[in-house]
Design a protein around this motif. Structure first.
Motif, PDB file in Angstrom:
ATOM      1  N   ALA A 118      34.956  24.812 -41.806  1.00  0.00           N
ATOM      2  CA  ALA A 118      33.510  24.602 -41.952  1.00  0.00           C
ATOM      3  C   ALA A 118      32.929  25.260 -43.194  1.00  0.00           C
ATOM      4  N   ALA A 119      33.583  26.276 -43.738  1.00  0.00           N
ATOM      5  CA  ALA A 119      33.027  27.037 -44.856  1.00  0.00           C
ATOM      6  C   ALA A 119      33.801  26.769 -46.141  1.00  0.00           C
ATOM      7  N   VAL A 120      33.140  27.018 -47.268  1.00  0.00           N
ATOM      8  CA  VAL A 120      33.814  26.887 -48.555  1.00  0.00           C
ATOM      9  C   VAL A 120      34.769  28.070 -48.725  1.00  0.00           C
ATOM     10  N   PRO A 121      35.808  27.913 -49.564  1.00  0.00           N
ATOM     11  CA  PRO A 121      36.815  28.972 -49.696  1.00  0.00           C
ATOM     12  C   PRO A 121      36.253  30.350 -50.037  1.00  0.00           C
ATOM     13  N   ASN A 122      35.257  30.417 -50.911  1.00  0.00           N
ATOM     14  CA  ASN A 122      34.704  31.722 -51.286  1.00  0.00           C
ATOM     15  C   ASN A 122      34.086  32.433 -50.089  1.00  0.00           C
ATOM     16  N   GLU A 123      33.430  31.666 -49.217  1.00  0.00           N
ATOM     17  CA  GLU A 123      32.836  32.265 -48.020  1.00  0.00           C
ATOM     18  C   GLU A 123      33.917  32.739 -47.055  1.00  0.00           C
ATOM     19  N   VAL A 124      35.003  31.996 -46.971  1.00  0.00           N
ATOM     20  CA  VAL A 124      36.109  32.389 -46.090  1.00  0.00           C
ATOM     21  C   VAL A 124      36.738  33.695 -46.581  1.00  0.00           C
ATOM     22  N   ILE A 125      36.982  33.779 -47.886  1.00  0.00           N
ATOM     23  CA  ILE A 125      37.570  34.990 -48.454  1.00  0.00           C
ATOM     24  C   ILE A 125      36.640  36.175 -48.250  1.00  0.00           C
ATOM     25  N   ALA A 126      35.332  35.972 -48.443  1.00  0.00           N
ATOM     26  CA  ALA A 126      34.372  37.058 -48.248  1.00  0.00           C
ATOM     27  C   ALA A 126      34.364  37.523 -46.801  1.00  0.00           C
ATOM     28  N   ALA A 127      34.456  36.576 -45.869  1.00  0.00           N
ATOM     29  CA  ALA A 127      34.491  36.941 -44.444  1.00  0.00           C
ATOM     30  C   ALA A 127      35.757  37.729 -44.125  1.00  0.00           C
ATOM     31  N   LEU A 128      36.899  37.285 -44.651  1.00  0.00           N
ATOM     32  CA  LEU A 128      38.157  37.994 -44.412  1.00  0.00           C
ATOM     33  C   LEU A 128      38.106  39.416 -44.983  1.00  0.00           C
ATOM     34  N   ASP A 129      37.599  39.537 -46.216  1.00  0.00           N
ATOM     35  CA  ASP A 129      37.519  40.863 -46.826  1.00  0.00           C
ATOM     36  C   ASP A 129      36.625  41.796 -46.005  1.00  0.00           C
ATOM     37  N   SER A 130      35.506  41.263 -45.523  1.00  0.00           N
ATOM     38  CA  SER A 130      34.597  42.087 -44.718  1.00  0.00           C
ATOM     39  C   SER A 130      35.250  42.504 -43.407  1.00  0.00           C
ATOM     40  N   TRP A 131      35.984  41.607 -42.800  1.00  0.00           N
ATOM     41  CA  TRP A 131      36.695  41.901 -41.555  1.00  0.00           C
ATOM     42  C   TRP A 131      37.779  42.958 -41.780  1.00  0.00           C
ATOM     43  N   PHE A 132      38.588  42.764 -42.814  1.00  0.00           N
ATOM     44  CA  PHE A 132      39.652  43.726 -43.098  1.00  0.00           C
ATOM     45  C   PHE A 132      39.074  45.094 -43.469  1.00  0.00           C
ATOM     46  N   GLY A 143      43.669  58.298 -39.165  1.00  0.00           N
ATOM     47  CA  GLY A 143      45.050  58.681 -39.377  1.00  0.00           C
ATOM     48  C   GLY A 143      46.084  57.618 -39.126  1.00  0.00           C
ATOM     49  N   GLY A 144      45.671  56.369 -38.991  1.00  0.00           N
ATOM     50  CA  GLY A 144      46.615  55.283 -38.804  1.00  0.00           C
ATOM     51  C   GLY A 144      46.997  54.651 -40.125  1.00  0.00           C
ATOM     52  N   GLU A 145      47.887  53.679 -40.065  1.00  0.00           N
ATOM     53  CA  GLU A 145      48.332  52.984 -41.265  1.00  0.00           C
ATOM     54  C   GLU A 145      48.477  51.499 -40.984  1.00  0.00           C
ATOM     55  N   VAL A 146      47.904  50.687 -41.847  1.00  0.00           N
ATOM     56  CA  VAL A 146      48.063  49.242 -41.734  1.00  0.00           C
ATOM     57  C   VAL A 146      49.437  48.876 -42.275  1.00  0.00           C
ATOM     58  N   LEU A 147      50.239  48.244 -41.424  1.00  0.00           N
ATOM     59  CA  LEU A 147      51.568  47.814 -41.856  1.00  0.00           C
ATOM     60  C   LEU A 147      51.547  46.415 -42.461  1.00  0.00           C
ATOM     61  N   LYS A 148      50.768  45.520 -41.854  1.00  0.00           N
ATOM     62  CA  LYS A 148      50.797  44.132 -42.317  1.00  0.00           C
ATOM     63  C   LYS A 148      49.439  43.485 -42.126  1.00  0.00           C
ATOM     64  N   PHE A 149      49.045  42.658 -43.090  1.00  0.00           N
ATOM     65  CA  PHE A 149      47.997  41.671 -42.888  1.00  0.00           C
ATOM     66  C   PHE A 149      48.721  40.346 -42.644  1.00  0.00           C
ATOM     67  N   ILE A 150      48.468  39.743 -41.506  1.00  0.00           N
ATOM     68  CA  ILE A 150      49.155  38.507 -41.128  1.00  0.00           C
ATOM     69  C   ILE A 150      48.098  37.428 -40.955  1.00  0.00           C
ATOM     70  N   GLY A 151      47.861  36.650 -42.007  1.00  0.00           N
ATOM     71  CA  GLY A 151      46.776  35.679 -41.941  1.00  0.00           C
ATOM     72  C   GLY A 151      45.451  36.413 -41.789  1.00  0.00           C
ATOM     73  N   ASP A 152      44.779  36.180 -40.651  1.00  0.00           N
ATOM     74  CA  ASP A 152      43.538  36.905 -40.370  1.00  0.00           C
ATOM     75  C   ASP A 152      43.781  38.038 -39.371  1.00  0.00           C
ATOM     76  N   GLY A 153      45.054  38.383 -39.172  1.00  0.00           N
ATOM     77  CA  GLY A 153      45.409  39.448 -38.240  1.00  0.00           C
ATOM     78  C   GLY A 153      45.820  40.721 -38.958  1.00  0.00           C
ATOM     79  N   VAL A 154      45.785  41.827 -38.212  1.00  0.00           N
ATOM     80  CA  VAL A 154      46.126  43.140 -38.753  1.00  0.00           C
ATOM     81  C   VAL A 154      47.066  43.835 -37.768  1.00  0.00           C
TER      82      VAL A 154
END
Length: 282
Positions: A118-132, A143-154
């Protein structure tokens, strides 16, 4: 900044030399490393020549240090602290790696496919960045550590070692609370902009996983595998059907004193034994 710091030591003389060049730096910001010297009296000619030589011959070792620092920063940015340390230590071949016992956190956006359509690519990337930003920022803050970004998962871990399992689980719960607060705030901002909210699900588990190199001879990836990783990702998949934002496994629930809501045993796809599932009080 360096000159001000040296002058703050009480020195009456501050001498600066551009690394790799035998001349004095005079009032112009150099494009390179600078060695600064503080003294209580003026340098004589012989001393100035000696300092010039030091700056000139310091170029090679400082270049090595700078390159290693840059490489370390790049690897940590793309791989995370734990994986970057392994690569810098020379782990560049396919091998089993290390077994890590940790509290695991897996979080995933809901409806991301619909958002992407439904959204243009720039809006999708902005949403992902805000979520991450919200979820990874909360993980790192406790004190945790992110091991992997998997698509829209962490996939993130809170290692058990220097702190015990109860402390690691407590840190994971605090990170979840911080991420939820951050996402609530983000959703209010998006609503004011006429954008849809970003619902998500989160699962927490405690267990062991294998963390190491897999791939081909010329293309490797540091990744986590094992039953604990499979379970936490499958557990997150129950968030939507159970109508919950956060779900916890029985192994995780056993390590925390926080009040929980039992949701019974559930079969998880690909997991042989059913898992007793718990939720946080709403």
């Amino acid at each position: 900044v360096g000159r001000d710091w040296l002058a703050g030591l009480g020195a009456s003389i501050v001498q600066e030399n551009l690394v790799g060049a035998p001349h004095l730096v005079s009032g112009v910001a150099p494009d390179g490393a600078v060695l600064g010297w503080a003294a209580t009296r003026p340098f004589d000619k012989a001393e100035l020549e000696l300092l010039h030589d030091v700056a000139r011959f310091a170029a090679a070792p400082l270049a090595v240090l700078a390159a290693r620092s840059t490489l370390s920063a790049v690897l940590e940015t793309y791989l995370g602290r734990r994986s970057a340390a392994q690569v810098l230590a020379g782990r560049l071949r396919r091998e089993p790696g290390e077994t890590i016992r940790a509290a695991l956190l897996f979080a995933d956006l809901r409806g991301f496919t619909e958002l992407s359509e439904a959204a243009v690519p720039n809006e999708v990337i902005a949403a992902l960045d805000s979520w991450f930003d919200r979820v990874a920022g909360a993980v790192h803050a406790f004190g945790g550590e992110v091991l992997k970004f998997i698509g829209d998962g962490v996939l993130a871990i809170f290692p058990i070692g220097e702190r015990d399992a109860a402390a690691a689980c407590d840190a994971a719960l605090r990170a979840v609370a911080a991420a939820r607060a951050g996402m609530d705030h983000l959703d209010r901002i998006r609503a004011a902009q006429g954008l849809p909210p970003l619902p998500f699900g989160t699962a927490l588990h405690v267990g062991e996983m294998l963390w190491g190199n897999i791939g081909t001879a010329d293309r490797l990836d540091f990744t986590a595998i094992g039953r604990a990783v499979n379970l936490v990702s499958r557990l997150e998949g129950l968030c939507r059907p159970l109508g919950r934002t956060v779900l916890l496994s029985d192994a995780f629930a056993a390590e925390t004193t926080q009040p929980l809501v039992p949701l019974g045993e559930h079969r998880l796809r690909g997991i042989a034994a059913p898992c007793a599932v718990f939720a946080l009080p709403e």
